[in-house]
Design an enzyme around this catalytic site. Structure first.
Site, PDB file in Angstrom:
ATOM      1  N   LYS A   1     -35.009   2.020  -0.483  1.00  0.00           N
ATOM      2  CA  LYS A   1     -35.520   1.854  -1.856  1.00  0.00           C
ATOM      3  C   LYS A   1     -34.611   0.933  -2.650  1.00  0.00           C
ATOM      4  O   LYS A   1     -33.424   0.790  -2.357  1.00  0.00           O
ATOM      5  CB  LYS A   1     -35.654   3.203  -2.575  1.00  0.00           C
TER       6      LYS A   1
ATOM      7  N   ASP B   1     -32.325  11.476  -4.065  1.00  0.00           N
ATOM      8  CA  ASP B   1     -33.227  10.395  -3.630  1.00  0.00           C
ATOM      9  C   ASP B   1     -34.107  10.787  -2.447  1.00  0.00           C
ATOM     10  O   ASP B   1     -34.945   9.996  -2.012  1.00  0.00           O
ATOM     11  CB  ASP B   1     -32.408   9.163  -3.211  1.00  0.00           C
TER      12      ASP B   1
HETATM   13  O1  C5P Z   1     -28.035  13.785  -5.194  1.00  0.00           O
HETATM   14  P1  C5P Z   1     -27.003  13.057  -4.394  1.00  0.00           P
HETATM   15  O2  C5P Z   1     -26.191  13.979  -3.533  1.00  0.00           O
HETATM   16  O3  C5P Z   1     -27.535  11.898  -3.632  1.00  0.00           O
HETATM   17  O4  C5P Z   1     -26.000  12.446  -5.455  1.00  0.00           O
HETATM   18  C1  C5P Z   1     -24.757  11.883  -5.079  1.00  0.00           C
HETATM   19  C2  C5P Z   1     -23.851  11.831  -6.296  1.00  0.00           C
HETATM   20  O5  C5P Z   1     -24.353  10.870  -7.229  1.00  0.00           O
HETATM   21  C3  C5P Z   1     -23.752  13.114  -7.076  1.00  0.00           C
HETATM   22  O6  C5P Z   1     -22.759  13.944  -6.538  1.00  0.00           O
HETATM   23  C4  C5P Z   1     -23.386  12.626  -8.467  1.00  0.00           C
HETATM   24  O7  C5P Z   1     -22.027  12.293  -8.550  1.00  0.00           O
HETATM   25  C5  C5P Z   1     -24.150  11.316  -8.570  1.00  0.00           C
HETATM   26  N1  C5P Z   1     -25.460  11.481  -9.224  1.00  0.00           N
HETATM   27  C6  C5P Z   1     -25.501  11.727 -10.594  1.00  0.00           C
HETATM   28  N2  C5P Z   1     -26.711  11.887 -11.216  1.00  0.00           N
HETATM   29  C7  C5P Z   1     -27.860  11.769 -10.528  1.00  0.00           C
HETATM   30  C8  C5P Z   1     -27.845  11.504  -9.136  1.00  0.00           C
HETATM   31  C9  C5P Z   1     -26.621  11.359  -8.508  1.00  0.00           C
HETATM   32  O8  C5P Z   1     -24.469  11.824 -11.242  1.00  0.00           O
HETATM   33  N3  C5P Z   1     -29.005  11.902 -11.158  1.00  0.00           N
END
Ligand code: C5P
Length: 298
Positions: free
Chosen positions: A11, A138
């Site tokens: 993406k 994601d």
């Molecule tokens: O959800 P995911 O594990 O992919 O997110 C990785 C990191 O990206 C999270 O630990 C956070 O630090 C940051 N993040 C965020 N806000 C979001 C998505 C991701 O701060 N909406």
């Protein structure tokens, strides 16, 4: 049980509006996800125990233990269905690792679908979405594909009406950027008075009418200044897009991959050749979107 192969797209965020940091450490987002035909595949086959192997570009940068999101996806699917997670998951990588194109999330979405198909567990779409959201912000979009607005952490999705195809060139770099580090840098670089995130109407109208130049003008990413401050050479790479008449150029997600929107396939090739000529990136890829999300291919 016959092996099952699932293909899954990368993406790019056409807009990524990042709100204030929440109590749980995540940020409220308003984003427009767009799936492009840069595809990983995950093949699931019966095995004596859970095992992950990786092949393709950057394979050595991908862990094969329980820290891999694909491993966690298989375990989560087994826990939810009561199936035995004795499965060998083989990832064929084309999506850059830690590149801001949600490659790890894509593989996790593919693993959920592949295990479901291999085990014949027929998990309902809503439960699949919930399992995906638990794995990462994601992952639900990687299941859905197309073009969609993401709210909340990015996991609350609404499909967006689009017309026609968008043609892209992507500049891919040696070494990735850590998503949490980029979000932290974004917080550090902004004032404490951060507005609620929002998507612009001009982007949605441009997508609905298939007006690629207007899509190019509407590309925005609140994480871009943070990614550039961590990798200053990204600014030089983005300038190549301006020099070669890209409709717009943007850091993809948390970077470092940079995305260039072209007028058509031939123009995407021109931009790709120009990017290669700079010697600033490791490789360049072309892709088109939107394409469907994770699906069983055999
Ligand atoms: O959800 P995911 O594990 O992919 O997110 C990785 C990191 O990206 C999270 O630990 C956070 O630090 C940051 N993040 C965020 N806000 C979001 C998505 C991701 O701060 N909406």
């Amino acid at each position: 049980m016959r092996p099952v192969t699932v293909s899954v797209p990368a993406k790019v965020n056409l807009q990524l509006s990042v709100g204030p940091v929440r109590d749980d450490g995540f940020h409220d987002l308003a984003t427009v996800f767009h799936a492009v035909d840069l595809l990983d595949t995950v093949t699931a086959r019966e095995a004596s125990e859970l095992r992950v192997t990786v092949e393709g570009e950057d394979a050595s940068a991908v862990p094969t233990d329980a820290t891999n999101l694909v491993w966690r996806a298989a375990q989560a699917m087994a826990d939810a269905t009561g199936a035995d997670p004795a499965v060998h998951l083989h990832i064929m990588k084309a999506i850059p690792v830690a590149g801001g194109m949600a490659g790890g999330s894509a593989d996790a979405a593919a693993a959920l679908l592949a295990c479901d198909a291999l085990w014949g567990t027929r998990v309902a779409p809503e439960e699949l979405h919930d399992l995906a959201a638990e794995l990462g912000s994601d992952v639900p979009f990687a299941l859905m594909g197309g073009t969609a607005i993401g709210r909340g952490r990015g996991d609350s999705l609404t499909p967006v009406l689009t017309r026609g195809a968008l043609h892209w060139a992507f500049a891919i770099f040696e070494g990735g950027l850590s998503t949490p580090v980029v979000y932290e840098r974004c917080d550090d670089m902004r004032s404490s008075d951060v507005p609620q995130p929002q998507i612009s109407d001009p982007l949605l109208s441009a997508l609905a009418t298939g007006d690629a130049p207007a899509v190019g003008r509407a590309l925005r990413n609140d994480l871009q200044p943070a990614a550039i401050s961590l990798r200053p050479e990204l600014a030089d790479v983005l300038e190549v897009g301006e020099d070669y008449g890209a409709l717009g150029q943007i850091v993809s997600g948390s970077g470092p991959t940079c995305a260039f929107l072209a007028r058509d396939e031939e123009h995407a090739l021109d931009i790709a050749v120009a990017l290669t000529g700079t010697g600033l990136c490791r490789t360049v890829k072309r892709a088109r979107g939107p394409v469907p999300g994770a699906r069983v291919v055999r």
